[in-house]
Design an enzyme around this catalytic site. Structure first.
Site, PDB file in Angstrom:
ATOM      1  N   ASP A  24       6.696  -4.023  -6.957  1.00 48.96           N
ATOM      2  CA  ASP A  24       6.743  -3.185  -5.933  1.00 48.96           C
ATOM      3  C   ASP A  24       6.714  -3.768  -4.607  1.00 48.96           C
ATOM      4  OD1 ASP A  24       5.718  -0.529  -5.663  1.00 48.96           O
ATOM      5  OD2 ASP A  24       4.196  -1.259  -4.549  1.00 48.96           O
ATOM      6  N   LYS A  80       9.550  -2.964  -1.460  1.00 45.18           N
ATOM      7  CA  LYS A  80       9.495  -2.749  -0.160  1.00 45.18           C
ATOM      8  C   LYS A  80      10.142  -3.628   0.783  1.00 45.18           C
ATOM      9  CE  LYS A  80       5.016  -0.878  -1.061  1.00 45.18           C
ATOM     10  NZ  LYS A  80       3.543  -0.911  -1.269  1.00 45.18           N
TER      11      LYS A  80
END
Ligand code: ADP
Ligand code: ASP
Ligand code: MG
Length: 819
Positions: free
Chosen positions: A680, A684
């Site tokens: 994750d 980003k």
């Protein structure tokens, strides 16, 4: 002295006729009105035209229509009259309808309907209504008599669209009223007669003109057009909800706005009033207290350069083009001469400066005639190849902005075309009146309502902004967003003049739509019981079909399927707001396609919350970039879970225990490895790298593993924890070595020199990463300007409230486009 005209709806019901009686008895009108012009009851002219069509086709349905016409007029008579008066009115109605039946029988027998006969058929509407209204007024204390305008109004023999003959008509009217008995005359609108005494009509909506003709002949002080709206509005109130009444406007403006489709006034009405300096008042029969619109020769400043916006719903564009038209004198004259001979009136003309083509907007019914006539006229040039055969483009509308103030103010067309462009309305042709009191654009008909609303908002509600919101995903973030919208909507409307209108919503199972607005608090309940089965493709189709201005799609899911639809949504001119990382961390081509399209076409694509939730990371990077700063390096802790684990890893507890605590607090996915794999955070990092202009894929982001490979081999979460405990000593070792040098471990993403890496780093006491607490995120940006002390953006980077808040802010950016 005043001449009044009451339109179809103003005579179309007993309640309306009751209003007329009151208006005429009122202080402003009693004793001041020599003539009242009336239309046919609402819908009657259409019905008469339909009867003629049925009769000529041999369809006996027209007889039923006659019966219902009879019933409607007799019922109205019965509501106001009784005894002998009612009998006489009934006789009058029956005798007219008997005549009408005979005309229609003739049409049916011959199977032929000439324009002349059609005009005769259509004349019965006004003859019925004027006769009846005269009797009703007379029976209600206003001395009145019927007047058939055909006796006085003389016109050319252009059936369906006759032009009145001014001198003769005015003389007739003056003579009639001079020798009259002084009682109020109820006059048939719309109809006139030729020199030979044949019945003609003045064009649909022509009763307004009849009133102006009488006012001019009688040199009235005013002509009042009573209808079913408060006056001439800034746009057709049936299509634009926020339309407002225009208090005063110029003859030229009224002529222009009615020419471009504002049916409230029949365009030729203005001329006799203007020539005689007679003000036209447009007033509402159903709201007589409203002052209406005053159309005059010179008006006060209305405050806006644009007075109104109108549209013509159905037009065709006929195009003539070819090199043979360039610089050749007389081509336009021949085009217009040809059309004039066929009595085709042109709504709008455009010609490119190269003179290579001329486009003419026409009523669709005239287009084939125009094409044939122009084909004949230019047959020599066409066969020689100098001019192409004329073609017609169909399914178009014209939208026009009207106002004489445009002359002296710049930027009107910019605003007009920006509003159209922003809403994906393709402009096919443009014309500006040389008087500069209108600019018009030909657009695809399916976008007419959206275009009217968007342009209206741009001109008249620039202080008020609205957004029509479609929400997919009503889980934690979507649900919190709905609560926030519900809580702040009223304040936003009041203080910021931003209206957030939720018009569509879907969860995984169902979807609902309502253009007039859904209640954000009830949507989740409604979706649990009602609505259509949910289907992302169908959702996009519905949004496109609804075709609303300032539309915004918000994706509060984590779905790849929904993210894959953004391209289609943006191409439908619907803005996209998303906290879903899938699109921007998917293939580079898709990301650059979306952001490029948004930039080129001005359709917002906003995703601030894909990185660090509500923290202003992406917008800050953009501002730095726009203002000419150069981003040298970004370092960040992107994961709340990893932040929590490493911030707390101070030697008091083993690493595995911190992971357990993070899980217990709900900071991790059900399987903590989904956080500890740092994917994750890598997504980003990828998004920010792309925002900095790097072209890279997820696979290019280097992720140094936090956990030993054996942890990922464990079959269950319990087995994983057991495995992790076996490595606690290694983690502690690494920590202790760092601590010996006054450092602590942090898991940090770095974007620098065209690369993105994530790894465990040892940070000294002065490091900004040491200041993190709990599950905070931090993004540290080093730029040319922020070199000695980098800029740090720090705070909670996850959580429903802050994420929904960031999404809400992006939605409001859609409502307030940077113009
Ligand atoms: P009447 O039968 O009284 O002559 P019309 O139907 O001919 O009435 O004209 C009134 C209608 O014109 C209104 O109901 C409205 O829908 C329509 N209209 C279109 N554009 C405008 C506008 N700019 N302002 C007011 N009304 C408009
Ligand atoms: N009754 C006619 C029409 O419907 C004329 C009018 O209403 O002004 O067009
Ligand atoms: Mg009308």
């Amino acid at each position: 002295m005043k001449v009044l005209k009451f339109g179809g709806t103003s005579v179309g019901s007993p309640e309306a006729i009751g209003q007329i009686v009151d208006i005429l008895k009122g202080r402003d009108h009693r004793g001041k009105v020599p003539a009242v012009v009336v239309s046919a009851f609402s819908g009657v002219t259409d019905s008469l035209a339909a009867m003629a069509g049925e009769a000529v086709a041999g369809n006996p349905a027209y007889m039923e229509r006659i019966d219902s016409l009879s019933a409607r007029h007799l019922e109205t008579a019965g509501r106001f009259l009784s005894g002998r008066e009612l009998d006489e009115a009934g006789d009058g109605i029956r005798s007219l309808l008997g005549e009408l039946s005979r005309v229609l029988e003739g049409v049916a027998l011959l199977g032929e309907l000439s324009p002349r006969t059609l005009d005769l058929v259509m004349s019965f509407g006004e003859r019925l209504s004027a006769g009846l209204v005269a009797r009703i007024l007379d029976a209600n204390g206003i001395r009145a008599g019927f007047l058939d305008a055909r006796k006085l109004v003389k016109a050319t023999g252009d059936f369906g669209n006759a032009r009145y003959l001014k001198t003769e008509t005015e003389a007739n009217i003056r003579a009639f009223f001079a020798s009259g008995d002084g009682i109020l005359r109820v006059v048939t609108g719309f109809i006139a007669s030729t020199a030979e005494g044949q019945t003609v009509t003045l064009g649909r909506g022509g009763s307004d003109l009849t009133a102006a003709i009488f006012a001019a002949a009688l040199t009235a002080d005013e002509v009042e057009i009573w209808t079913d709206v408060d006056g001439i509005m800034s746009a057709d109130p049936r299509l634009v909800k926020n339309a407002f009444r225009i208090g005063e406007m110029l003859y030229a403006e009224a002529m222009e706005i009615s020419h471009f489709g504002a049916r409230v006034l029949f365009p030729p009405t203005v001329r006799p009033a203007l020539e005689n300096g007679i003000p036209i008042l447009i007033r509402n029969t159903f709201n007589p207290g409203c002052p209406g619109t005053r159309v005059v020769g010179s008006a006060g400043d209305g405050g806006f350069p644009v007075k109104g916006i109108s549209s013509i719903s159905r037009v065709s564009l006929v195009r003539m083009q070819g090199t043979g038209m360039m610089g050749v004198a007389g081509v336009s004259a021949r085009i217009f001469g040809t059309l004039a001979r066929r009595r085709i009136s042109v709504i709008l003309i455009t010609q490119g400066s190269s003179e290579y083509s001329i486009c003419l907007a026409l009523p669709p019914a005239d287009a084939p005639v125009a094409i044939e006539a122009l084909g004949e006229e230019f047959s020599r040039e066409i066969s020689g190849g100098g001019i192409d055969r004329p073609v017609s483009l169909d399914g178009l509308s014209v939208i026009a902005v009207v106002g004489s103030g445009m002359k002296s103010s710049s930027g009107v067309s910019g605003k007009f075309f920006h509003a159209l462009g922003r809403n994906g309305v393709n402009v096919v042709a443009i014309a500006q009146g040389s008087s500069e009191s209108s600019i018009s654009a030909v657009i695809p008909a399916q976008h007419e309502a959206k275009a009217l609303n968007a342009v209206h908002e741009a001109f008249f509600h620039s202080a008020t902004r609205s957004v029509n919101l479609f929400l997919v995903g009503t889980g934690l973030i979507g649900g919190t967003l709905l609560d926030q919208i519900a809580a702040h909507r009223a304040a936003l409307a009041d203080r910021e003049m931003i209206r957030v209108n939720l018009v569509g919503a879907a969860n995984g199972k169902r979807m609902i739509f309502d253009a007039s607005g859904l209640d954000p608090l009830r949507v989740r309940d409604t979706l649990s019981g009602e609505g259509e089965p949910s289907n992302p493709e169908a959702f996009v189709e519905r949004m496109t079909e609804m075709n609303l201005p300032n539309a915004c799609f918000c994706d509060c899911t984590a779905s790849d399927e929904i993210a894959s639809l953004y391209g289609r949504i943006l191409s439908a001119s619907i803005a996209v707001v998303t906290p879903n990382k899938r699109a921007n961390s998917g293939p580079m081509d898709y990301y650059s396609g979306l952001t490029g399209f948004s930039r080129d076409r001005g359709i917002p694509y906003l995703y601030e919350t894909t990185v660090c939730a509500g923290l202003p990371v992406i917008s800050t990077l953009r501002d730095l970039h726009l203002s000419g700063d150069r981003i040298r390096r970004i370092e960040a802790v992107f994961s709340g879970t990893l932040s929590f684990i490493f911030n707390g890893f101070d030697g008091s507890r083993p690493f595995s225990e911190l992971v357990r605590e993070a899980k217990a607090k709900g900071y991790t996915e059900p399987d903590p490895r989904d956080d500890l794999n740092a994917m994750d955070a890598a997504r980003k990092a990828l998004i920010l790298a792309r925002e900095c202009g790097l072209s890279m894929e997820l696979a290019d982001v280097k992720v140094a593993p936090i956990l030993p490979a054996a942890c990922f081999g464990a079959e269950s979460v319990d087995a994983f924890f057991a495995e992790l405990e076996r490595h606690d000593a290694d983690f502690e070792n690494r920590r202790a070595m760092a601590a010996a040098e006054g450092k602590a471990l942090r898991y940090i993403a770095v974007i620098e020199d065209g690369r993105a890496n994530l790894s465990i780093r040892e940070e000294g006491a002065e490091s900004p990463f040491r200041s993190l607490v709990d599950s905070d995120n931090i993004v540290v940006i080093t730029t040319d300007r922020y070199l000695r002390l980098p800029m740090a953006i720090k705070g909670p980077g996850a959580g429903a409230q802050v994420t929904a808040g960031g999404v809400f802010a992006d939605i409001l950016r859609v409502a307030r486009p940077p113009v």
